[in-house]
Design a protein around this motif. Structure first.
Motif, PDB file in Angstrom:
ATOM      1  N   ALA A  10      21.055   3.817 -10.059  1.00 54.52           N
ATOM      2  CA  ALA A  10      19.845   3.361  -9.389  1.00 54.52           C
ATOM      3  C   ALA A  10      18.772   4.420  -9.616  1.00 54.52           C
ATOM      4  O   ALA A  10      19.045   5.619  -9.518  1.00 54.52           O
ATOM      5  CB  ALA A  10      20.100   3.183  -7.899  1.00 54.52           C
ATOM      6  N   ILE A  11      17.581   3.977  -9.940  1.00 54.46           N
ATOM      7  CA  ILE A  11      16.433   4.877 -10.029  1.00 54.46           C
ATOM      8  C   ILE A  11      15.691   4.704  -8.707  1.00 54.46           C
ATOM      9  O   ILE A  11      15.240   3.615  -8.371  1.00 54.46           O
ATOM     10  CB  ILE A  11      15.531   4.543 -11.231  1.00 54.46           C
ATOM     11  N   VAL A  12      15.615   5.806  -7.958  1.00 56.51           N
ATOM     12  CA  VAL A  12      15.060   5.770  -6.611  1.00 56.51           C
ATOM     13  C   VAL A  12      13.752   6.558  -6.584  1.00 56.51           C
ATOM     14  O   VAL A  12      13.668   7.659  -7.122  1.00 56.51           O
ATOM     15  CB  VAL A  12      16.059   6.362  -5.590  1.00 56.51           C
ATOM     16  N   ARG A  13      12.759   5.986  -5.939  1.00 52.18           N
ATOM     17  CA  ARG A  13      11.462   6.638  -5.760  1.00 52.18           C
ATOM     18  C   ARG A  13      11.462   7.287  -4.373  1.00 52.18           C
ATOM     19  O   ARG A  13      11.942   6.692  -3.402  1.00 52.18           O
ATOM     20  CB  ARG A  13      10.360   5.584  -5.859  1.00 52.18           C
ATOM     21  N   PHE A  14      10.966   8.505  -4.280  1.00 58.43           N
ATOM     22  CA  PHE A  14      10.890   9.188  -2.989  1.00 58.43           C
ATOM     23  C   PHE A  14       9.689  10.123  -2.977  1.00 58.43           C
ATOM     24  O   PHE A  14       9.151  10.477  -4.027  1.00 58.43           O
ATOM     25  CB  PHE A  14      12.170   9.992  -2.715  1.00 58.43           C
ATOM     26  N   ASN A  15       9.279  10.488  -1.778  1.00 54.12           N
ATOM     27  CA  ASN A  15       8.172  11.413  -1.647  1.00 54.12           C
ATOM     28  C   ASN A  15       8.720  12.772  -1.259  1.00 54.12           C
ATOM     29  O   ASN A  15       9.309  12.935  -0.191  1.00 54.12           O
ATOM     30  CB  ASN A  15       7.164  10.927  -0.596  1.00 54.12           C
ATOM     31  N   PHE A  41       9.313   5.795 -16.133  1.00 52.37           N
ATOM     32  CA  PHE A  41       8.644   5.753 -14.827  1.00 52.37           C
ATOM     33  C   PHE A  41       7.809   7.007 -14.617  1.00 52.37           C
ATOM     34  O   PHE A  41       6.660   6.934 -14.180  1.00 52.37           O
ATOM     35  CB  PHE A  41       9.661   5.612 -13.683  1.00 52.37           C
ATOM     36  N   GLU A  42       8.388   8.165 -14.931  1.00 57.04           N
ATOM     37  CA  GLU A  42       7.689   9.434 -14.718  1.00 57.04           C
ATOM     38  C   GLU A  42       6.452   9.557 -15.614  1.00 57.04           C
ATOM     39  O   GLU A  42       5.399   9.998 -15.159  1.00 57.04           O
ATOM     40  CB  GLU A  42       8.624  10.605 -14.974  1.00 57.04           C
ATOM     41  N   SER A  43       6.573   9.160 -16.879  1.00 57.24           N
ATOM     42  CA  SER A  43       5.439   9.308 -17.791  1.00 57.24           C
ATOM     43  C   SER A  43       4.340   8.280 -17.516  1.00 57.24           C
ATOM     44  O   SER A  43       3.184   8.512 -17.858  1.00 57.24           O
ATOM     45  CB  SER A  43       5.906   9.240 -19.243  1.00 57.24           C
ATOM     46  N   GLY A  44       4.680   7.172 -16.868  1.00 58.69           N
ATOM     47  CA  GLY A  44       3.678   6.165 -16.530  1.00 58.69           C
ATOM     48  C   GLY A  44       3.030   6.394 -15.176  1.00 58.69           C
ATOM     49  O   GLY A  44       2.140   5.649 -14.762  1.00 58.69           O
ATOM     50  N   GLN A  45       3.440   7.431 -14.504  1.00 64.48           N
ATOM     51  CA  GLN A  45       2.960   7.729 -13.154  1.00 64.48           C
ATOM     52  C   GLN A  45       1.577   8.373 -13.209  1.00 64.48           C
ATOM     53  O   GLN A  45       1.305   9.244 -14.027  1.00 64.48           O
ATOM     54  CB  GLN A  45       3.967   8.675 -12.508  1.00 64.48           C
ATOM     55  N   SER A  46       0.684   7.948 -12.314  1.00 66.56           N
ATOM     56  CA  SER A  46      -0.665   8.522 -12.276  1.00 66.56           C
ATOM     57  C   SER A  46      -0.639   9.932 -11.702  1.00 66.56           C
ATOM     58  O   SER A  46       0.275  10.295 -10.957  1.00 66.56           O
ATOM     59  CB  SER A  46      -1.595   7.645 -11.433  1.00 66.56           C
ATOM     60  N   GLU A  47      -1.653  10.709 -12.009  1.00 67.02           N
ATOM     61  CA  GLU A  47      -1.764  12.068 -11.475  1.00 67.02           C
ATOM     62  C   GLU A  47      -1.911  12.032  -9.954  1.00 67.02           C
ATOM     63  O   GLU A  47      -1.359  12.881  -9.259  1.00 67.02           O
ATOM     64  CB  GLU A  47      -2.939  12.812 -12.119  1.00 67.02           C
ATOM     65  N   PHE A  51       0.446  13.914  -7.384  1.00 70.14           N
ATOM     66  CA  PHE A  51      -0.140  14.847  -6.431  1.00 70.14           C
ATOM     67  C   PHE A  51       0.250  14.483  -5.001  1.00 70.14           C
ATOM     68  O   PHE A  51       0.444  15.360  -4.157  1.00 70.14           O
ATOM     69  CB  PHE A  51      -1.665  14.878  -6.574  1.00 70.14           C
ATOM     70  N   ALA A  52       0.384  13.193  -4.723  1.00 73.57           N
ATOM     71  CA  ALA A  52       0.773  12.728  -3.387  1.00 73.57           C
ATOM     72  C   ALA A  52       2.239  13.035  -3.093  1.00 73.57           C
ATOM     73  O   ALA A  52       2.683  12.895  -1.957  1.00 73.57           O
ATOM     74  CB  ALA A  52       0.508  11.231  -3.255  1.00 73.57           C
TER      75      ALA A  52
END
Length: 87
Positions: A10-15, A41-47, A51-52
């Motif tokens: 599973a690819i999980v997104r977290f803050n 996912f990481e390379s398509g992520q906005s700055e 930053f958030a």
């Protein structure tokens, strides 16, 4: 073929700042394919997103590869809740 290459991940997104989970974004078969998808996912992520504090990680899973992200998130969360209640 090694056991890890057959496993689902599973690819999980977290803050990382708030420890809030963004849920499962994909379930992929095989470590190599999962790592490739994670990188996408990481390379398509906005700055701004980075930053958030939003990041992704791989988690070996028994979820079915290709499972809908919302359903995968619900199943993963139910499993984590069960583990917490058993502890």
């Amino acid at each position: 073929m090694s056991e890890k290459s057959k496993s689902a991940f599973a690819i999980v997104r977290f803050n990382r700042r708030t420890y809030v989970s963004g849920g499962v974004v994909a379930v992929v078969s095989g470590r190599t394919a999962a790592e490739k998808r994670l990188h996408e996912f990481e390379s398509g992520q906005s700055e701004d997103d980075k930053f958030a504090g939003w990041r992704y990680f791989l988690e070996e899973s028994d979820l079915a590869p290709g499972l809908d992200a919302e359903q995968a998130t619900r199943l993963r969360q139910a499993r984590l809740d069960r583990l917490d209640s058993d502890a």
